[in-house]
Design a protein around this motif. Sequence first.
Motif, PDB file in Angstrom:
ATOM      1  N   PHE A 106       0.841  -1.206   0.000  1.00 53.73           N
ATOM      2  CA  PHE A 106       0.000   0.000   0.000  1.00 53.73           C
ATOM      3  C   PHE A 106       0.877   1.257   0.000  1.00 53.73           C
ATOM      4  CE2 PHE A 106      -2.113   3.370   2.444  1.00 53.73           C
ATOM      5  CZ  PHE A 106      -3.262   3.549   1.684  1.00 53.73           C
ATOM      6  N   LEU A 107       1.945   1.225   0.812  1.00 53.19           N
ATOM      7  CA  LEU A 107       2.855   2.367   0.862  1.00 53.19           C
ATOM      8  C   LEU A 107       3.638   2.505  -0.443  1.00 53.19           C
ATOM      9  CD1 LEU A 107       4.229   1.943   4.504  1.00 53.19           C
ATOM     10  CD2 LEU A 107       2.520   3.585   3.704  1.00 53.19           C
ATOM     11  N   LEU A 108       4.047   1.376  -1.014  1.00 48.77           N
ATOM     12  CA  LEU A 108       4.768   1.414  -2.293  1.00 48.77           C
ATOM     13  C   LEU A 108       3.878   1.954  -3.412  1.00 48.77           C
ATOM     14  CD1 LEU A 108       6.688  -1.993  -2.138  1.00 48.77           C
ATOM     15  CD2 LEU A 108       7.663   0.286  -1.898  1.00 48.77           C
ATOM     16  N   LYS A 109       2.610   1.575  -3.375  1.00 49.80           N
ATOM     17  CA  LYS A 109       1.661   2.056  -4.377  1.00 49.80           C
ATOM     18  C   LYS A 109       1.442   3.562  -4.245  1.00 49.80           C
ATOM     19  CE  LYS A 109      -2.986   1.164  -6.225  1.00 49.80           C
ATOM     20  NZ  LYS A 109      -4.241   0.382  -6.041  1.00 49.80           N
ATOM     21  N   ALA A 110       1.456   4.050  -3.000  1.00 46.77           N
ATOM     22  CA  ALA A 110       1.236   5.482  -2.764  1.00 46.77           C
ATOM     23  C   ALA A 110       2.333   6.341  -3.373  1.00 46.77           C
ATOM     24  CB  ALA A 110       1.139   5.746  -1.263  1.00 46.77           C
ATOM     25  N   VAL A 111       3.549   5.764  -3.483  1.00 45.00           N
ATOM     26  CA  VAL A 111       4.658   6.528  -4.081  1.00 45.00           C
ATOM     27  C   VAL A 111       4.978   6.024  -5.493  1.00 45.00           C
ATOM     28  CG1 VAL A 111       5.684   7.182  -1.877  1.00 45.00           C
ATOM     29  CG2 VAL A 111       6.317   5.012  -2.923  1.00 45.00           C
ATOM     30  N   HIS A 112       4.002   5.293  -6.082  1.00 45.25           N
ATOM     31  CA  HIS A 112       4.079   4.843  -7.481  1.00 45.25           C
ATOM     32  C   HIS A 112       5.284   3.935  -7.746  1.00 45.25           C
ATOM     33  CE1 HIS A 112       0.900   7.750  -8.242  1.00 45.25           C
ATOM     34  NE2 HIS A 112       1.647   8.697  -7.689  1.00 45.25           N
ATOM     35  N   LEU A 113       5.512   2.994  -6.821  1.00 44.64           N
ATOM     36  CA  LEU A 113       6.566   1.998  -6.996  1.00 44.64           C
ATOM     37  C   LEU A 113       5.937   0.620  -7.199  1.00 44.64           C
ATOM     38  CD1 LEU A 113       9.143   3.092  -4.245  1.00 44.64           C
ATOM     39  CD2 LEU A 113       9.368   3.359  -6.719  1.00 44.64           C
ATOM     40  N   PRO A 114       6.657  -0.317  -7.802  1.00 44.54           N
ATOM     41  CA  PRO A 114       6.100  -1.671  -8.006  1.00 44.54           C
ATOM     42  C   PRO A 114       5.726  -2.331  -6.685  1.00 44.54           C
ATOM     43  CG  PRO A 114       8.125  -1.362  -9.261  1.00 44.54           C
ATOM     44  CD  PRO A 114       8.004  -0.171  -8.362  1.00 44.54           C
ATOM     45  N   GLN A 115       4.670  -3.142  -6.729  1.00 45.26           N
ATOM     46  CA  GLN A 115       4.204  -3.848  -5.530  1.00 45.26           C
ATOM     47  C   GLN A 115       4.405  -5.356  -5.716  1.00 45.26           C
ATOM     48  OE1 GLN A 115       0.899  -1.909  -6.899  1.00 45.26           O
ATOM     49  NE2 GLN A 115       2.460  -0.310  -6.748  1.00 45.26           N
ATOM     50  N   PRO A 116       5.567  -5.871  -5.343  1.00 46.90           N
ATOM     51  CA  PRO A 116       5.848  -7.299  -5.551  1.00 46.90           C
ATOM     52  C   PRO A 116       5.073  -8.192  -4.592  1.00 46.90           C
ATOM     53  CG  PRO A 116       7.653  -6.264  -4.384  1.00 46.90           C
ATOM     54  CD  PRO A 116       6.700  -5.163  -4.738  1.00 46.90           C
ATOM     55  N   ASP A 117       5.039  -9.464  -4.917  1.00 52.46           N
ATOM     56  CA  ASP A 117       4.404 -10.453  -4.037  1.00 52.46           C
ATOM     57  C   ASP A 117       5.489 -11.005  -3.111  1.00 52.46           C
ATOM     58  OD1 ASP A 117       2.740 -12.233  -2.856  1.00 52.46           O
ATOM     59  OD2 ASP A 117       1.970 -13.090  -4.707  1.00 52.46           O
ATOM     60  N   TRP A 118       5.629 -10.404  -1.952  1.00 50.61           N
ATOM     61  CA  TRP A 118       6.763 -10.655  -1.082  1.00 50.61           C
ATOM     62  C   TRP A 118       6.855 -12.106  -0.601  1.00 50.61           C
ATOM     63  CZ3 TRP A 118      10.338  -6.894  -0.657  1.00 50.61           C
ATOM     64  CH2 TRP A 118       9.938  -5.598  -0.981  1.00 50.61           C
ATOM     65  N   LEU A 119       5.736 -12.706  -0.277  1.00 52.89           N
ATOM     66  CA  LEU A 119       5.751 -14.031   0.340  1.00 52.89           C
ATOM     67  C   LEU A 119       5.574 -15.170  -0.648  1.00 52.89           C
ATOM     68  CD1 LEU A 119       3.633 -13.331   3.556  1.00 52.89           C
ATOM     69  CD2 LEU A 119       6.110 -13.280   3.292  1.00 52.89           C
ATOM     70  N   ASN A 131       6.563 -15.092  -3.919  1.00 58.62           N
ATOM     71  CA  ASN A 131       7.567 -15.051  -4.986  1.00 58.62           C
ATOM     72  C   ASN A 131       8.859 -15.662  -4.442  1.00 58.62           C
ATOM     73  OD1 ASN A 131       9.445 -14.450  -6.962  1.00 58.62           O
ATOM     74  ND2 ASN A 131       8.705 -12.367  -7.291  1.00 58.62           N
ATOM     75  N   PRO A 132       9.290 -16.814  -4.974  1.00 59.36           N
ATOM     76  CA  PRO A 132      10.486 -17.484  -4.417  1.00 59.36           C
ATOM     77  C   PRO A 132      11.728 -16.603  -4.392  1.00 59.36           C
ATOM     78  CG  PRO A 132       9.338 -18.931  -5.958  1.00 59.36           C
ATOM     79  CD  PRO A 132       8.680 -17.583  -6.069  1.00 59.36           C
ATOM     80  N   SER A 133      11.855 -15.703  -5.357  1.00 60.27           N
ATOM     81  CA  SER A 133      13.042 -14.853  -5.410  1.00 60.27           C
ATOM     82  C   SER A 133      13.035 -13.773  -4.335  1.00 60.27           C
ATOM     83  CB  SER A 133      13.168 -14.200  -6.788  1.00 60.27           C
ATOM     84  OG  SER A 133      12.057 -13.361  -7.051  1.00 60.27           O
ATOM     85  N   LEU A 134      11.880 -13.543  -3.683  1.00 62.83           N
ATOM     86  CA  LEU A 134      11.773 -12.503  -2.660  1.00 62.83           C
ATOM     87  C   LEU A 134      11.597 -13.072  -1.250  1.00 62.83           C
ATOM     88  CD1 LEU A 134       9.487  -9.866  -4.432  1.00 62.83           C
ATOM     89  CD2 LEU A 134      11.943  -9.719  -4.018  1.00 62.83           C
ATOM     90  N   SER A 135      11.507 -14.389  -1.136  1.00 61.21           N
ATOM     91  CA  SER A 135      11.283 -15.008   0.175  1.00 61.21           C
ATOM     92  C   SER A 135      12.406 -14.664   1.150  1.00 61.21           C
ATOM     93  CB  SER A 135      11.160 -16.525   0.034  1.00 61.21           C
ATOM     94  OG  SER A 135      10.046 -16.873  -0.746  1.00 61.21           O
ATOM     95  N   LEU A 136      13.647 -14.792   0.682  1.00 64.04           N
ATOM     96  CA  LEU A 136      14.785 -14.509   1.562  1.00 64.04           C
ATOM     97  C   LEU A 136      14.875 -13.021   1.891  1.00 64.04           C
ATOM     98  CD1 LEU A 136      17.063 -15.969   3.007  1.00 64.04           C
ATOM     99  CD2 LEU A 136      18.524 -15.569   1.008  1.00 64.04           C
ATOM    100  N   VAL A 137      14.510 -12.168   0.936  1.00 62.84           N
ATOM    101  CA  VAL A 137      14.503 -10.722   1.178  1.00 62.84           C
ATOM    102  C   VAL A 137      13.498 -10.382   2.277  1.00 62.84           C
ATOM    103  CG1 VAL A 137      14.043  -8.453   0.159  1.00 62.84           C
ATOM    104  CG2 VAL A 137      15.213 -10.209  -1.184  1.00 62.84           C
ATOM    105  N   SER A 138      12.309 -10.974   2.198  1.00 64.11           N
ATOM    106  CA  SER A 138      11.284 -10.745   3.224  1.00 64.11           C
ATOM    107  C   SER A 138      11.764 -11.218   4.591  1.00 64.11           C
ATOM    108  CB  SER A 138       9.990 -11.480   2.847  1.00 64.11           C
ATOM    109  OG  SER A 138       9.540 -11.107   1.567  1.00 64.11           O
ATOM    110  N   LEU A 139      12.426 -12.373   4.607  1.00 70.62           N
ATOM    111  CA  LEU A 139      12.947 -12.912   5.869  1.00 70.62           C
ATOM    112  C   LEU A 139      14.022 -11.998   6.454  1.00 70.62           C
ATOM    113  CD1 LEU A 139      12.943 -15.279   7.885  1.00 70.62           C
ATOM    114  CD2 LEU A 139      14.692 -16.363   6.456  1.00 70.62           C
TER     115      LEU A 139
END
Length: 287
Positions: A131-144, A146-154
């Motif tokens: 929601f915050l990323l959308k407010a500043v017009h940035l991409p909104q990835p699927d954090w949990l 998306n396998p490539s973002l799982s470690l980033v979220s952790l």
Amino acid sequence: MKENQKKAWLFLAPSLVLITLFSIWPIIRAFLMSFQGGPLIDMHFNGLQNYKYIFVDPEFWRALKNTAIYAFVAVPVALVISIALAWFIFSKIKHTAFFETMFFMPYVTSTIAIGIVFRYIFNGEYGLLNFLLKAVHLPQPDWLDNPSLSLVSLIIFGIWSSLAFNIVILMGALRNIDPNYYVLANMYGASDKEKFWRITLPQLVPTIAFLLTVNIIGAFKIYTQVYALFNGQAGIGNSAMTAVFYIYNKFQIVGTPGVAMAATVVLFLFILFVTYLQRKLMKKVNS
């Protein structure tokens, strides 16, 4: 003198028995089980088969890799942020007790409960972060999911959850610095930046060394955060698999305790080696 030694051993005996029973014996037992195969109720000696298995298991190497990345990214970043926040509170804010209490609250809160909150924050459809990323017009990835973002979220979750302990310890260390250093620095017209780099940071080196050691050991043993953030799993396709989660999976889910204990021994030696290197490095920095 000999009489006093006997009395000392007598007083130490209960503690030594408990330490041996709940700390030393489990390490010895894990080492012995790492050379055994079969189910837990009927284990038999099988030599080095468990070690051969984990060393050719790609999942084990991925778990070690993820754990190392988490430790060497989350720990330094969290420590830098903690130092900055602790110094800001100490030098700029008068009533520090309130802020110390606020920062320490997450440390005494259940990791599972915090993980549930973070699952909502990281949710790809209605999460607060997107929601915050959308407010500043940035991409909104699927954090949990998306396998490539799982470690980033952790890593983000780990950084946030380790700030509480770090800040409270650093605040205690800052209060123990002799205020005369700052009085003299003010007399010679030193800036805040000079006072931090020439007085504060050198005085904090022993505390930073302690926090690095504790946090690195804790990072290599990360399990609860993974379980809480990914709802009992290790991410999509085990993309956030860590060493301890691998051990849990082999012991509890797959039912191969010997393999789990072999991974435990390897992880123990790895933590020992990394801690040794870190301590040597900090001694050089301190000198």
